[in-house]
Design an enzyme around this catalytic site. Structure first.
Site, PDB file in Angstrom:
ATOM      1  N   GLU A 122      19.510   6.502  26.115  1.00  0.00           N
ATOM      2  CA  GLU A 122      20.780   7.218  25.988  1.00  0.00           C
ATOM      3  C   GLU A 122      20.661   8.278  24.892  1.00  0.00           C
ATOM      4  O   GLU A 122      20.298   9.400  25.168  1.00  0.00           O
ATOM      5  CB  GLU A 122      21.901   6.222  25.696  1.00  0.00           C
ATOM      6  CG  GLU A 122      23.215   6.703  26.218  1.00  0.00           C
ATOM      7  CD  GLU A 122      24.223   5.595  26.475  1.00  0.00           C
ATOM      8  OE1 GLU A 122      25.384   5.900  26.622  1.00  0.00           O
ATOM      9  OE2 GLU A 122      23.826   4.412  26.527  1.00  0.00           O
ATOM     10  N   GLU A 159      26.339  -1.840  17.574  1.00  0.00           N
ATOM     11  CA  GLU A 159      27.281  -1.231  18.508  1.00  0.00           C
ATOM     12  C   GLU A 159      28.491  -2.146  18.735  1.00  0.00           C
ATOM     13  O   GLU A 159      29.590  -1.668  19.003  1.00  0.00           O
ATOM     14  CB  GLU A 159      26.550  -0.999  19.841  1.00  0.00           C
ATOM     15  CG  GLU A 159      27.405  -0.435  20.951  1.00  0.00           C
ATOM     16  CD  GLU A 159      26.577  -0.110  22.185  1.00  0.00           C
ATOM     17  OE1 GLU A 159      25.488  -0.711  22.340  1.00  0.00           O
ATOM     18  OE2 GLU A 159      27.010   0.738  22.981  1.00  0.00           O
TER      19      GLU A 159
END
Ligand code: BGC
Length: 880
Positions: free
Chosen positions: A466, A729
């Site tokens: 990502e 995260e």
């Protein structure tokens, strides 16, 4: 002790030691152009010049400056610009106002200043700035491609007096001249929306060229572009005035380097047997080279890369090495970071050494790469078999703490592997520390989380498939970033990329540059990065030009959101308060950020004097606020939305709660946190940014502190208890194949709260760029001391407080030419007195003597309030 980006106390002490009292102001320091020190190329016309006047006299102000600009570094006499004596206190972003600046030329400048007592400083040291290639016609070459290596030989008949090379590429490049790499950047150019704009770098290569034969060469990597094309313009001037231009065209040779594969996510493969010694030097006769292919320009615009480049900035030494399986060696570098390893190995020709990277280990000591998803994160190196070989990749980077080495003949040594920390070279400018070790550990996570995610754009993560410029992640950690690193040029560039990506209908993408995850227009809370980072940057740097450049863009974004709204509220949502413990309804978050967009646009209109627009936007804010309270406030229960913490925090923080609803929502939030969650937060990324500042500024700093210092789920401390060296995260501990990066910076928003509410350094509206500062120490709970400091464009600001047996000691630094309102907390004591540097200042509720730099003192229920000019102060408050 893990490596740290800065030590606030050490820095402050060094700074104080050097501040010797002098009778007249010292020469101006830290000369910059467009926020950069001696940039090789800027193309903002007119460029703006900044400096820092220096004075040991408190309350010093600049009363005038004089600038000289010249083409000749040896005699900066003002032949290009002699500003004369300009009476002003401005020393940040002063626009150049001399003769027209010429494309491709270098200018030298110096400045002197006068202070408010009329003392004249000496001239500063000479600084320089290069003007980029301003016109399309300055680029004489063509875009070329073919293989992953390009080269061109040329000869120079005469002595080179100046040579400057400009390189633009889509994909990554490494520039080499006469056998050496030029400069110390890596992973150039910065990632931009390539079809719209590509950034070029400029290097002074005067000393790299020879009289006689020369070679210029490029290695090309696919980078974010996915292909390899380049454009080169080398301008040489010889003694006697003759000019030569070497430009990319079909006469260049294209071939293959020893890099056999490169991909940001998957890693790089290098086969040293394929090296062609001398390929980047003159006189090379190797085979397999063909004429380069001329390609159409891949972009609409070329701009100078006027921002910090990516560099390899720190070395990480392995903490331990294990061998979980025969022939497999696993190194622990002790810290999650972005970059790669430099590997040393020797062995027979053709041996393939493989280096894999991960954030996590399984219990058996092998690498857990499940959370990297599709990213293979593997570098391979094929030995040429000529003794010790040292290698590191060129065109990839990894997010990792552990590396696994296989294929190495024998047992590698501890120092066979060295970590290289690689990120945008934003200068560390400050920090925070306190008596509570857990907060210092969180600060460590914040700094490493942020730098790991500055790879020319602010990314979400650094390891999996990502690593995009996700807009919410970016705005959530941007304020913390600005307190810890010099982000001015970085965000100036990224804001332009957002504008470049904006659609005709005003929509901006979820990621900038728009990448494969970003379809259509952004979630309102993600697109909020455009107005919010713009506004934070305006507050931090006082840069009005940014507002001028982006006002239309942010207004269009607000118009877009308005077009998606009914009755003032916005149902359009994709992610909302992402990765929370307790869910908050999406239409509520979207409406809050639609309000924030309109509010920032209205404030910008106000600054720019666009009163009709300001009124229309204010009216829009009122309609959003009315609609919001009508739709989302549950009058029976006294809470917003579904009663989640996030549903209270966001409207309260952004000023959307009606007067009659605010108090109820605040008490509801307090009860939610304290009684239902035992002083834990349950917020996602959006509301987490605002929770602690909101509580702190509503009389609940103690609760904010309790939340911040929890060590069980969900909390920052929980991450640390579980071995985190960067921010996760998720609040949850997960290590499987699902979404769970261990290096996301979005929860790093807490780094802002450390500065604003514990150290207590706050901005004042109207005092942008820290021309006016508020110091309001957050003395709470068991905290014995806390300190924060950072370098503003006007100089250092510092607030460092410590409880004493009978009160409080507070050290403050106010930047040059700035004023501060300093709240010295009374800590509930009676009969308080305040001294400064041993001199009485306040006693018996009245002034007890005058102190240099202090312009006013008063006392209210909670604080002794001191107004002061620039300088360094040490206050002692005592009481009964
Ligand atoms: C990213 C986030 C991002 C999100 C959008 C994720 O995959 O890592 O941090 O903001 O997608 O919801």
């Amino acid at each position: 002790m893990p490596k740290s980006y800065c030590l606030p106390f050490a820095l402050a002490a060094a700074m104080l030691a050097s501040a010797q009292p002098v009778a007249t102001p010292n020469v101006p320091q830290n000369l910059r152009c467009e926020y950069l020190t001696n940039p090789e190329a800027v193309d903002a016309i007119p460029p703006r010049l900044s400096w820092q006047p220096v004075s040991a006299t408190r309350g010093a102000m600049q009363s005038a400056y004089s600038i000289l600009v010249s083409r000749d570094p040896a005699a900066v006499a003002g032949d290009t610009w002699d500003s004369g004596r300009v009476a002003t206190s401005q020393f940040v972003n002063v626009p150049y106002a001399g003769k027209p600046l010429e494309s491709g030329k270098t200018y030298y400048w110096k400045v002197r200043t006068w202070d408010n007592a009329g003392h004249e400083s000496g001239w500063s040291a000479v600084a320089r700035f290069g003007i980029g290639l301003l016109n399309k016609s300055d680029w004489k070459g063509q875009w070329i491609a073919g293989g992953n290596a390009l080269r061109k030989e040329f000869s120079v008949a005469g002595k080179v007096v100046s040579a400057k090379i400009y390189v633009a590429a889509a994909g990554y490049y490494e520039l080499r001249i006469n056998g050496h790499k030029v400069g110390n950047h890596v992973l150039d150019p910065s990632y931009t929306p390539f079809a719209k704009r590509i950034l070029y770098n400029a290097y002074d290569v005067t000393r790299a060229l020879n009289s006689g034969g020369n070679a210029v060469a490029l290695l090309l990597g696919e980078g974010w572009f996915g292909d390899r094309v380049a454009l080169v313009q080398l301008n040489i001037e010889l003694e006697g005035g003759k000019k030569i231009e070497i430009v990319s065209d079909g006469s260049w040779q294209a071939g293959r380097s020893a890099i056999t594969a490169d991909s940001i996510y998957n890693g790089e493969s290098y086969d040293a047997r394929l090296e062609q010694p001398g390929w980047d030097q003159a006189g090379f006769t190797g085979e397999g080279w063909n004429a380069a292919a001329v390609k159409p320009a891949p972009t609409q615009a070329l701009s100078a890369q006027a921002m910090p480049p990516i560099r390899a900035l720190m070395e990480m030494t392995p903490k331990r090495m294990t061998s979980p399986k025969p022939g497999m060696f696993v190194y622990d570098l002790g810290q999650n970071f972005s970059g790669w390893v430099r590997m040393r190995a020797s062995g027979p020709r053709g041996t393939v050494v493989k280096v894999r990277h991960s954030e996590l280990l399984y219990e058996d000591g092998t690498l857990n790469v499940e959370n990297l998803r599709g990213a293979r994160a593997t570098d391979t190196y094929t030995l040429k078999g000529e003794g010790e070989e040292v290698f590191e990749p060129h065109f990839t980077y990894h997010g990792f703490r552990y590396v696994e080495v296989t294929g190495c003949p024998g047992t590698p040594a501890m120092d066979s592997v060295q970590g290289r920390v690689v990120h945008s070279d934003v200068k560390p400018i400050g920090g925070f520390s306190s008596s509570k070790e857990l907060l210092n550990q969180i600060q460590h996570l914040v700094q490493w989380g942020i730098t790991s995610n500055l790879e020319s754009v602010p990314t979400d993560c650094n390891q999996r498939d990502e690593r995009m410029g996700w807009m919410a992640d970016a705005h959530l950690y941007s304020e913390a970033a600005m307190y810890n690193f010099d982000m001015a040029a970085f965000y100036t560039n990224w804001l332009r990329s957002i504008r470049d990506e904006q659609d005709a209908d005003g929509g901006v993408p979820d990621t900038t540059p728009r990448a494969r995850f970003a379809h259509g227009a952004a979630d309102p809370s993600w697109g909020a990065a455009y107005p919010l980072i713009l506004w934070y940057a305006y507050q931090q740097y006082g840069d009005r030009r940014l507002l001028e450049q982006h006002f239309d863009g942010i207004r269009k974004w607000s118009d877009f959101l308005w077009s998606k709204s009914t009755g003032g509220t916005t149902d359009f949502v994709k992610y909302g308060d992402w990765v929370p413990v307790d869910f908050t309804p999406g239409p509520l978050t979207s409406t809050v950020y639609s309000y924030a967009a309109a509010d920032v646009a209205a404030k910008a209109a106000h600054v720019l004097g666009k009163s009709a627009e300001e009124q229309a936007l204010r009216q829009r804010c009122t309609e959003i606020k009315d609609g919001f309270n009508k739709r989302f406030f549950n009058a029976a229960e006294g809470y917003f939305g579904n009663g989640s913490q996030g549903a209270q925090v966001l409207p309260l923080a952004y000023g959307l709660a009606d007067d009659k609803n605010r108090g109820r929502a605040q008490s509801y939030l307090w009860n939610q946190i304290v009684y239902h969650n035992n002083s834990h937060l349950t917020t996602g990324i959006l509301a987490t940014k605002h929770l602690l500042p909101l509580l702190s500024r509503n009389g609940n700093l103690d609760l904010a502190y309790d939340i911040a210092t929890k060590t069980d789920f969900p909390s920052w401390g929980y991450m640390i208890q579980n071995g985190a060296t960067t921010l996760w995260e998720l609040w949850q501990k997960r290590e499987g194949p699902s979404m769970n990066s261990h290096n996301h910076a979005m929860f790093g928003s807490i780094g802002g709260w450390f500065i604003t509410d514990l150290a207590g350094i706050q901005l004042v509206e109207g005092g942008e760029g820290y021309e006016k500062v508020v110091i309001r120490p957050g003395v709470t709970r068991e905290l014995k001391w806390a300190a924060g400091n950072f370098e503003t464009l006007r100089g250092k600001v510092l607030s460092s407080w410590r409880r004493t047996d009978d009160g409080l000691r507070l050290e403050v630094m106010v930047p040059f030419g700035s004023t501060a309102r300093i709240f010295v907390p009374k800590l509930g004591l009676h009969d308080v007195s305040v001294s400064e540097g041993g001199k009485p200042l306040w006693q018996d509720k009245k002034s007890a003597g005058s102190v240099e730099g202090v312009t006013a003192v008063s006392e209210n229920e909670d604080d002794v309030v001191v107004d002061a000019g620039s300088g360094h102060y040490t206050f002692h408050l005592k009481g009964l």
